[in-house]
Design a protein around this motif. Structure first.
Motif, short mmCIF file in Angstrom:
data_model
loop_
_atom_site.label_atom_id
_atom_site.label_comp_id
_atom_site.label_asym_id
_atom_site.label_seq_id
_atom_site.Cartn_x
_atom_site.Cartn_y
_atom_site.Cartn_z
N PHE A 1 0.83 -1.20 0.00
CA PHE A 1 0.00 0.00 0.00
C PHE A 1 0.87 1.26 0.00
N LEU A 2 0.58 2.16 -0.94
CA LEU A 2 1.27 3.45 -1.00
C LEU A 2 0.82 4.28 0.20
N THR A 3 1.80 4.74 0.99
CA THR A 3 1.48 5.51 2.18
C THR A 3 1.89 6.96 2.00
N GLN A 4 1.39 7.81 2.88
CA GLN A 4 1.72 9.23 2.81
C GLN A 4 3.22 9.41 3.03
N GLY A 5 3.87 10.07 2.10
CA GLY A 5 5.31 10.18 2.12
C GLY A 5 5.98 9.33 1.07
N GLY A 6 5.24 8.37 0.50
CA GLY A 6 5.76 7.61 -0.63
C GLY A 6 6.27 6.22 -0.33
N LYS A 7 6.39 5.85 0.95
CA LYS A 7 6.81 4.49 1.26
C LYS A 7 5.68 3.51 0.97
N LEU A 8 6.04 2.24 0.79
CA LEU A 8 5.04 1.19 0.63
C LEU A 8 4.97 0.39 1.92
N PHE A 9 3.72 0.10 2.36
CA PHE A 9 3.56 -0.72 3.57
C PHE A 9 3.10 -2.11 3.17
N TYR A 10 3.80 -3.09 3.73
CA TYR A 10 3.50 -4.51 3.50
C TYR A 10 2.97 -5.10 4.80
N PRO A 11 1.66 -5.41 4.88
CA PRO A 11 1.11 -5.94 6.12
C PRO A 11 1.33 -7.43 6.30
N ALA A 12 2.15 -8.02 5.43
CA ALA A 12 2.47 -9.46 5.41
C ALA A 12 1.40 -10.29 4.71
N SER A 13 0.36 -9.65 4.18
CA SER A 13 -0.64 -10.38 3.38
C SER A 13 -0.02 -10.78 2.05
N ASN A 14 -0.29 -12.01 1.63
CA ASN A 14 0.19 -12.51 0.34
C ASN A 14 -0.70 -13.67 -0.06
N ALA A 15 -0.49 -14.18 -1.26
CA ALA A 15 -1.41 -15.20 -1.74
C ALA A 15 -0.73 -16.49 -2.14
N GLY A 16 0.50 -16.73 -1.67
CA GLY A 16 0.86 -18.09 -1.94
C GLY A 16 2.25 -18.59 -2.00
N TYR A 17 2.98 -18.38 -3.09
CA TYR A 17 4.23 -19.10 -3.29
C TYR A 17 5.38 -18.41 -2.56
N GLY A 18 6.26 -19.24 -2.02
CA GLY A 18 7.42 -18.74 -1.31
C GLY A 18 7.61 -19.49 -0.01
N PRO A 19 8.85 -19.65 0.45
CA PRO A 19 9.10 -20.37 1.70
C PRO A 19 8.52 -19.64 2.91
N ALA A 20 8.26 -20.41 3.96
CA ALA A 20 7.61 -19.86 5.15
C ALA A 20 8.52 -18.92 5.93
N ASP A 21 9.82 -18.99 5.70
CA ASP A 21 10.75 -18.20 6.51
C ASP A 21 11.36 -17.03 5.75
N GLN A 22 10.77 -16.65 4.60
CA GLN A 22 11.30 -15.52 3.85
C GLN A 22 10.17 -14.58 3.44
N GLY A 23 10.40 -13.28 3.64
CA GLY A 23 9.45 -12.28 3.17
C GLY A 23 8.11 -12.28 3.89
N ARG A 24 8.08 -12.78 5.10
CA ARG A 24 6.80 -12.89 5.83
C ARG A 24 6.65 -11.82 6.90
N ASP A 25 7.61 -10.95 7.07
CA ASP A 25 7.53 -9.91 8.09
C ASP A 25 6.86 -8.66 7.54
N ALA A 26 5.93 -8.09 8.30
CA ALA A 26 5.30 -6.83 7.92
C ALA A 26 6.29 -5.69 8.07
#
Length: 662
Positions: free
Chosen positions: A358-383
């Motif tokens: 999500f584009l946030t005020q100031g231009g950063k992107l926020f990742y709430p850790a929501s995703n839809a599938g492929y990838g190992p359980a221990d990578q890229g899962r942190d908000a």
């Protein structure tokens, strides 16, 4: 597949037992008839009463109502993606629709639906956009990129060894184009066939200057670095003889002379292991006026299951996805510029597929850790917050059930000025049976943002669809408890979330269950439409393969039942905000306008909708007119087309006016 054991019952024996059995048989017959008929009668009576109850005006004024969409058979399709266009029409994209027979035939679907007139139109679809990404562009076009190059083959199904072939080009004077079907031959004579076209860039020629010990310049030194591309290849023969784990150089059959000397293959791992879906590089803009796809430059990387997110300058960032050999992208993100129609490299960062950003005020992107599938359980899962400029990532802690964010819903809560993001439900990685009722909200205005628990959903829920409404509530519906609705776990419930009170309230229940590959979006008339669903099985015992749900339902919220005939209305006005972010509209009853919102139209798939956002507007009234003023902050209000809704004090929305933010 699980099967239930049958049950046996005993009976009396002997002469006395025979009479007892006869008598028991008569009683049993009556009991069986009663058992068969009573539940049906009760069920029918209960269903009749339920239908009566939900049709009552008082019920609908409190909970809303659902109604089916009449879809002519010729236009029924597997809705994998849905996007609202500024024409007011909805683009429903199936591609091959998770049906390999359609993929093999090259039969790809897109349907354009006009909800105002309930008319449908088939759109020629040039590539398989099944599991592509999409984003709204500033001029109202929809960018569609990626999709399916090949369907997966599971363990035990693979008959021909396959894998990646790196193709080298040592000629610095020209690119080499190898068409689908190009044959690569190993030193042992084993042959492999490419499954896609590939362009191998020319070699790079670099010249450097060197000096001797006396400081005298020596002649230029020229080095040539081979150009490289990768393509998926498959053995021409079935069986294990074509499996290879070692690297070898492969001749390209059909090349002659200098081309043969300069161009060759280097195998990667070629096996009979499971082969995942593979992505395509193709990109198109859908033109809502011409109602057709227009090709633009392809991406540098092939992508399947990517997220496309609009940035504050109108460009679009493409993130993640499975590549052209079925490997998850390591973080080679890229940016599309709608002015040049070209892609350039973006900041490198790894995410699982279909990450919510999500584009946030100031231009950063926020990742709430929501995703839809492929990838190992221990990578890229942190908000966390991703700063694209510095390519740094600030983790945001506090999320309960942090290992159950796959297939969760998330959104930038209304109004966008509050800078709060919510995550709802979700499940374990992959085909896990686990699901969570957890919701959580993070306030990104805080110096050190932390997730705080919100109210729980009625039960653990995956694939929940969540839609921002004009009155600043969030409508959530459907989903399932288990992976892809296994064991008849669809959830026929809906509710509203109120960000102000941080509470849920009940809404009328949908009649169609929806899980994987389902979508929901807000229409310009203030109603919500739901599409799709792709269950793994059609029965509770998981013995019958599932069928794609092609019915559509529309939800009418309570306010439109209470005041639908007397809703606030805007008259004539501009279709573009002026340089100060203002627009003035005539209205017969300005006193009825309590608030105004700019609402960005959805582009949703796989529970992921990073487009929708609602911006609070300043409202001033004069005579028979209303003037609305939007914030002059493109990180809060990215350029593009928006729906302008006004609501009265009871939350009744007007029909939307389409307004462009330049």
């Amino acid at each position: 597949m699980a099967r239930q054991p049958s049950k046996n019952t005993g009976a009396p024996s002997g002469k006395t037992g025979a009479k007892a059995r006869k008598k028991l048989a008569g009683v049993a017959a009556i009991a069986v008839l009663a058992g068969l008929n009573a539940p049906a009668a009760v069920g029918f009576a209960g269903q009749t009463y339920h239908q009566y109850k939900i049709s009552r005006p008082a019920y609908q004024a409190a909970y809303g109502s659902w109604a089916p969409v009449d879809i002519p058979r010729a236009y029924r399709t597997n809705a994998i993606h849905a996007a609202l266009l500024h024409s007011g029409k909805v683009l429903i994209v199936a591609g091959s629709g998770n049906e390999q027979r359609k993929f093999d035939k090259g039969s790809f679907d897109t349907v354009l639906w006009d909800p105002r007139n309930n008319t449908f139109k088939k759109i020629p679809t040039p590539d398989d956009f099944f599991c592509s990404g999409h984003a709204q562009l500033p001029d109202g076009r929809l960018l569609v990129a990626g999709g399916t190059a090949r369907y997966e083959q599971l363990d035990g199904e693979v008959r021909r060894a396959g894998g990646g072939m790196r193709v080298k080009n040592e000629n610095p004077d020209k690119d080499v184009v190898l068409k689908k079907g190009t044959v690569f031959r190993s030193p042992a004579g084993v042959e492999y066939v490419s499954r896609f076209d590939v362009t191998v860039p020319r070699a790079r020629r670099d010249q450097t200057v060197t000096y001797d010990r006396a400081g005298v310049m020596r002649p230029w030194r020229t080095t040539v670095t081979a150009g490289e591309a990768r393509v998926f290849v498959e053995a021409t023969e079935k069986g294990p003889r074509s499996v290879t784990g070692g690297q070898a150089q492969y001749a390209i059959v059909g090349l002659r002379g200098e081309d043969a000397a300069n161009t060759y293959g280097l195998s990667e791992k070629i096996t009979l292991d499971k082969q995942d879906f593979q992505g395509i590089r193709a990109a198109y803009e859908f033109d809502p006026r011409a109602e057709r796809y227009v090709p633009v430059d392809p991406m540098d990387k092939a992508r399947w299951y990517p997220t496309l997110v609009g940035l504050d300058d109108g460009r679009v960032l493409a993130v993640s996805g499975l590549d052209d050999v079925g490997t998850i992208d390591p973080g080679d993100n890229e940016i599309y510029d709608p002015r040049t129609k070209k892609w350039t490299p973006g900041p490198k960062r790894y995410f699982p597929t279909y990450p919510a950003l999500f584009l946030t005020q100031g231009g950063k992107l926020f990742y709430p850790a929501s995703n839809a599938g492929y990838g190992p359980a221990d990578q890229g899962r942190d908000a966390g917050l991703w700063d694209l400029g510095t390519n740094t990532f600030q983790k945001v802690p506090g999320l309960r059930d942090a290992d159950e964010t796959e297939t969760s819903a998330s959104l930038l809560l209304p109004p966008a000025q509050d800078q709060k993001v919510m995550i709802l439900g979700g499940g374990g990685v992959g085909e896990s049976k686990r699901s969570t009722p957890r919701t959580a909200v993070v306030d990104l205005k805080k110096d050190n943002p932390v997730f705080e628990d919100g109210p729980d959903l009625p039960q653990g829920t995956r694939y929940l669809n969540s839609v921002i409404m004009p009155d600043d509530t969030v409508f959530t519906t459907n989903g399932s408890r288990d992976y892809r609705g296994r064991s008849a776990s669809n959830i026929l419930k809906a509710q509203f979330y109120d960000p102000k009170s941080n509470t849920f309230r009940e809404a009328a229940s949908p009649t169609v269950g929806r899980n994987y590959h389902s979508e929901a979006l807000l229409l310009p008339d203030g109603r919500v439409v739901t599409f799709g669903s792709d269950p793994l099985f059609d029965d509770q015992r998981n013995t019958k393969l599932g069928h794609f749900e092609q019915r559509m339902e529309i939800y009418t919220p309570p306010a439109l039942h209470r005041n639908g005939k007397n809703r606030p209305a805007l008259g004539k006005g501009p279709d573009t905000l002026d340089p100060d972010g203002r627009a003035t509209f005539t209205t017969g009853h300005p006193e009825r306008v309590a608030q105004a919102r700019l609402m960005r139209p959805s582009a949703v798939t796989h529970t992921t909708d990073v487009e929708q956002r609602s911006i609070a507007l300043e409202v001033t009234k004069a005579g028979n007119s209303v003037t609305v003023t939007a914030p002059k902050d493109s990180t809060l209000v990215p350029p593009g087309w928006y729906m302008l809704f006004v609501t009265d004090a009871q939350g009744t929305p007007s029909e939307a006016k389409w307004v462009r933010v330049p």
